[in-house]
Design a protein around this motif. Sequence first.
Motif, short mmCIF file in Angstrom:
data_model
loop_
_atom_site.label_atom_id
_atom_site.label_comp_id
_atom_site.label_asym_id
_atom_site.label_seq_id
_atom_site.Cartn_x
_atom_site.Cartn_y
_atom_site.Cartn_z
N ALA A 288 0.84 -1.20 0.00
CA ALA A 288 0.00 0.00 0.00
C ALA A 288 0.88 1.25 0.00
O ALA A 288 1.99 1.25 0.50
CB ALA A 288 -0.90 0.01 1.23
N VAL A 289 0.34 2.31 -0.57
CA VAL A 289 1.02 3.61 -0.52
C VAL A 289 0.86 4.17 0.89
O VAL A 289 -0.26 4.24 1.41
CB VAL A 289 0.40 4.59 -1.54
N VAL A 290 1.97 4.52 1.54
CA VAL A 290 1.93 5.02 2.90
C VAL A 290 2.31 6.50 2.93
O VAL A 290 3.38 6.88 2.46
CB VAL A 290 2.88 4.23 3.82
N GLU A 291 1.41 7.32 3.45
CA GLU A 291 1.65 8.76 3.58
C GLU A 291 1.56 9.16 5.04
O GLU A 291 0.82 8.54 5.81
CB GLU A 291 0.64 9.55 2.75
N THR A 292 2.28 10.18 5.43
CA THR A 292 2.22 10.68 6.80
C THR A 292 1.72 12.12 6.80
O THR A 292 1.93 12.87 5.84
CB THR A 292 3.58 10.62 7.49
N ALA A 293 1.05 12.48 7.87
CA ALA A 293 0.54 13.85 8.02
C ALA A 293 0.58 14.22 9.49
O ALA A 293 0.26 13.40 10.37
CB ALA A 293 -0.88 13.94 7.49
N ALA A 294 1.00 15.44 9.78
CA ALA A 294 1.02 15.90 11.16
C ALA A 294 -0.41 16.06 11.66
O ALA A 294 -1.28 16.56 10.95
CB ALA A 294 1.77 17.22 11.26
N ALA A 295 -0.66 15.60 12.87
CA ALA A 295 -2.01 15.65 13.43
C ALA A 295 -2.04 16.58 14.64
O ALA A 295 -1.17 16.50 15.52
CB ALA A 295 -2.47 14.26 13.84
N ASP A 296 -3.03 17.45 14.69
CA ASP A 296 -3.19 18.37 15.81
C ASP A 296 -4.21 17.79 16.78
O ASP A 296 -5.39 17.70 16.48
CB ASP A 296 -3.66 19.73 15.30
#
Length: 325
Positions: free
Chosen positions: A171-179
Amino acid sequence: MGNILVFAEQQDGQTKGTSFELAAKASQLAKELGGEAQAVYIGATPGDAADLGKYGISKVTVLENADLAKYNGEGYAKVLADFIQSSSPSAVLGTASSAGKDFFPRLAARLDAGLASDCTDLRAEGGKLVATRPVFSGKAIVDVDFGDSALVLVTTRPNSFVKAEQGGGAAVVETAAADAGTLRAVVTDIQASESKEVDLTEAQIIISGGRAMKDAENFKILRECAEVIGATVGASRAAVDSGYAPHSMQVGQTGKVVNPNLYIACGISGAIQHLAGMRTSKCIVVINKDADAPLFQKADYGIVGDLFEIIPAVTEELKKLKAAA
């Protein structure tokens, strides 16, 4: 109906087995409903996140936040609600684990969405998702129809679906900062159990003892059998209340709800509270010297006799079979 989002749980940097089975089910449903199955983690990226692709997940998003490395219901609900509002899935699926039971109701409240909890089946019908769940302590089964709701939230009982690979790649894995906002409570430490057994809610084989075990020391015969067959040891509320086992081992309405492939009940009469926690097991074996024990009515196989004679004998035979294999 649009995409289906799976909330994937992790432990010690690895994805829990229940999340893989849920991913496989979500993939099947998404194909039937004309959407895609995607997944989301909270906290940090597990080492096997891309492996969800084998189970039909096309994209994985990791909502990273150091404050959520340890579970926090308030924080989890906020960051997942924010992500859902930005990605607009039609359904969000999670496991009815301790975490799922705690924060999915918070999530439903934040999003003003309906929630079907502790479901044992999901299906696509007429272009919509229909959930099946037990009610009245498992004495009846109902279908939950979400009508024209734009968002469906569901938690499913562990081991309800087959953990089957769907033939996909990584799978394509993406990261994002979470508030996570301002957290009013923070988990500072988690004391891990010394037991190396698989957690009851994820175990495929469980052998449980009741008050007839007589004392805590006698649970060793169940542990010896469990070691041979790769099972997790459980207990009834009567055994826990008698001090024979800790509450973490309790199976039942006020303990853990389990759904293994094989459940072996030893010296357990079958009170409705215990049945509520294990009646959906795929195969139930009952060992009890009381031929009138109510649990025999739910058993696939039953043995009337003294468990202190039967369990050691069964363990020895299993050892022989295992050695000959």
